[in-house]
Design an enzyme around this catalytic site. Structure first.
Site, mmCIF file in Angstrom:
data_model
loop_
_atom_site.group_PDB
_atom_site.id
_atom_site.type_symbol
_atom_site.label_atom_id
_atom_site.label_comp_id
_atom_site.label_asym_id
_atom_site.label_seq_id
_atom_site.Cartn_x
_atom_site.Cartn_y
_atom_site.Cartn_z
ATOM 1 C CD GLN A 65 -3.036 -0.250 0.307
ATOM 2 O OE1 GLN A 65 -3.487 0.403 0.564
ATOM 3 N NE2 GLN A 65 -3.332 -1.603 -0.442
ATOM 4 C CG PHE A 66 1.871 3.602 -3.260
ATOM 5 C CD1 PHE A 66 1.786 4.899 -3.959
ATOM 6 C CD2 PHE A 66 1.052 3.213 -4.255
ATOM 7 C CE1 PHE A 66 0.760 6.029 -5.224
ATOM 8 C CE2 PHE A 66 0.314 4.200 -5.175
ATOM 9 C CZ PHE A 66 0.021 4.628 -5.382
ATOM 10 C CB THR A 67 -2.442 4.419 -1.163
ATOM 11 O OG1 THR A 67 -2.978 3.821 -0.603
ATOM 12 C CG2 THR A 67 -2.196 4.749 -2.763
#
Length: 145
Positions: free
Chosen positions: A75-77
Site C-alpha cells: 500500500q504505497f498510498t
C-alpha cells in the site's frame, strides 16, 4: 485483528486468510532491512488477541501464539501526504523498484515464522476485503536509523 480477509486481482481471489492479521504495508524511501526486521518481529509478537482460557478480554496472545494467519498487501498510498493542496503527494514512498524488493523481503521474514502468509500482487489494482474482529486498526512505524 481479522476474522478473515482476502485480496482479489482481476476478479480472482489470490490471497485469503482466516483469523489473524491483515497487514497493509507501505515502504518508505528511508526504509532498510533493519526496519523490516523490527516490523516483522513486532507484527508476529504483538499481543493483540484475547486468551479464551482467561476470558478477561485483555489482549494476551500474539498471532504466533494463536497460530493465526497473515495477509500482506502492499500500500504505497499509506505515505500519501495531504497537508498541502488538493492532491496527495507520495514523495515519502520508496520508488517501486526498491519498494518491491523490500516488500518481498518483509514477506519472507514473516513466512519464516511458519505461519500461513498470503499476499496481494505488488503494484496491482487490488480489491481487499477485511472482516475486522472489533474496531481495531493499528499503525506501526519505525523511523530509519
Amino acid at each position: 485483528m481479522v476474522k478473515s480477509s482476502q485480496v482479489e486481482v482481476n476478479d480472482r481471489i489470490i490471497g485469503k486468510i482466516g483469523r489473524g492479521l491483515n497487514l497493509l504495508v507501505g515502504i518508505a524511501d528511508t526504509d532498510t532491512e533493519a526496519e523490516l526486521d523490527w516490523m516483522a518481529r513486532k507484527c508476529l509478537e504483538l499481543r493483540l488477541f484475547p486468551d479464551p482460557a482467561t476470558d478477561t478480554g485483555r489482549w494476551e496472545k500474539s498471532v504466533q501464539d494463536i497460530g493465526g494467519q497473515l495477509l500482506v498487501v502492499s500500500q504505497f498510498t499509506l505515505y500519501g501526504d495531504c497537508r498541502k493542496g488538493r492532491r496527495p503527494s507520495f514523495d515519502r514512498s520508496a520508488p517501486p523498484e526498491a519498494a518491491s524488493i523490500l516488500y518481498d523481503k518483509f514477506v519472507e521474514k514473516l513466512r519464516s515464522s511458519g505461519l500461513k502468509v498470503e499476499t496481494g500482487v505488488f503494484g496491482a489494482q487490488m480489491q481487499v476485503s477485511i472482516d475486522n474482529d472489533g474496531p481495531v486498526t493499528l499503525v506501526l512505524e519505525k523511523e530509519a536509523g
